[in-house]
Design a protein around this motif. Structure first.
Motif, short mmCIF file in Angstrom:
data_model
loop_
_atom_site.label_atom_id
_atom_site.label_comp_id
_atom_site.label_asym_id
_atom_site.label_seq_id
_atom_site.Cartn_x
_atom_site.Cartn_y
_atom_site.Cartn_z
N TYR A 85 45.31 53.72 52.90
CA TYR A 85 44.68 52.43 53.14
C TYR A 85 43.52 52.25 52.16
O TYR A 85 42.66 53.13 52.04
CB TYR A 85 44.13 52.34 54.56
N PHE A 86 43.52 51.10 51.48
CA PHE A 86 42.49 50.80 50.49
C PHE A 86 41.72 49.55 50.89
O PHE A 86 42.29 48.61 51.45
CB PHE A 86 43.12 50.54 49.12
N LEU A 87 40.43 49.54 50.57
CA LEU A 87 39.64 48.33 50.65
C LEU A 87 39.94 47.55 49.38
O LEU A 87 39.88 48.11 48.28
CB LEU A 87 38.15 48.69 50.71
N VAL A 88 40.33 46.29 49.52
CA VAL A 88 40.63 45.47 48.34
C VAL A 88 39.80 44.20 48.37
O VAL A 88 39.40 43.72 49.43
CB VAL A 88 42.14 45.12 48.23
N VAL A 89 39.53 43.66 47.18
CA VAL A 89 38.85 42.38 47.04
C VAL A 89 39.76 41.45 46.26
O VAL A 89 40.47 41.86 45.35
CB VAL A 89 37.47 42.51 46.36
N ILE A 90 39.74 40.18 46.66
CA ILE A 90 40.56 39.18 46.00
C ILE A 90 39.91 38.78 44.69
O ILE A 90 38.71 38.48 44.65
CB ILE A 90 40.76 37.96 46.91
N THR A 91 40.71 38.78 43.62
CA THR A 91 40.20 38.40 42.30
C THR A 91 40.86 37.13 41.77
O THR A 91 40.44 36.60 40.75
CB THR A 91 40.43 39.55 41.28
N GLY A 92 41.89 36.65 42.45
CA GLY A 92 42.57 35.44 41.99
C GLY A 92 43.77 35.14 42.85
O GLY A 92 44.00 35.76 43.88
N GLY A 93 44.56 34.17 42.39
CA GLY A 93 45.75 33.78 43.12
C GLY A 93 45.43 32.85 44.27
O GLY A 93 44.29 32.45 44.47
#
Length: 136
Positions: A85-93
């Protein structure tokens, strides 16, 4: 016994809501989970997480950290598993379903209170998810 490995992404917005997907194969009940999927040849777990997130939600992301590794066995179907499980941040889309497997039926931001009432694909993740949401 078959061994399955994959990755999952945990992404929250500025309201403290978690991005989740509603999934289900034809003929199966649809249940909520975080974007996730199986590791493909040559991928790292982080790359798998980013790819699955894009396929299931339409969002481009980057990994911001490792949160959790879950290991276990589903005896009834003969599968052992490891999920990173990873913490992710939205960068686009933008939010849209582009799942090549046709298993995703909705993408939505869910509050901690809403998550408690959902039918989850992996109910064992509820404690981990709630713990993470309390930290933000």
């Amino acid at each position: 016994m078959m061994d399955w490995t994959g990755a999952a992404g945990i992404c929250t917005n500025d309201k403290g809501e978690l991005l989740m997907v509603l999934q289900g194969a034809p003929g199966e009940p649809r249940k909520w989970t975080v974007p996730s999927g199986g590791l493909e040849d040559g991928e790292t777990y982080g790359e798998c997480c980013i790819r699955e997130f894009r396929e299931e939600t339409g969002y481009e992301t980057e990994v911001a950290g490792v949160l959790h590794v879950k290991k276990g066995t589903y005896e009834e179907i003969g599968v052992t598993f490891t999920v990173h499980y990873f913490l992710v941040v939205i960068t686009g889309g933008e939010r849209c379903i582009q799942d090549p497997d046709g298993l995703i039926h909705d993408v939505a931001w869910k509050s901690a209170d809403e998550i408690e009432g959902l039918d989850l694909s992996f109910p064992e993740d509820l404690a981990f998810i709630k713990e993470h949401l309390m930290k933000i």
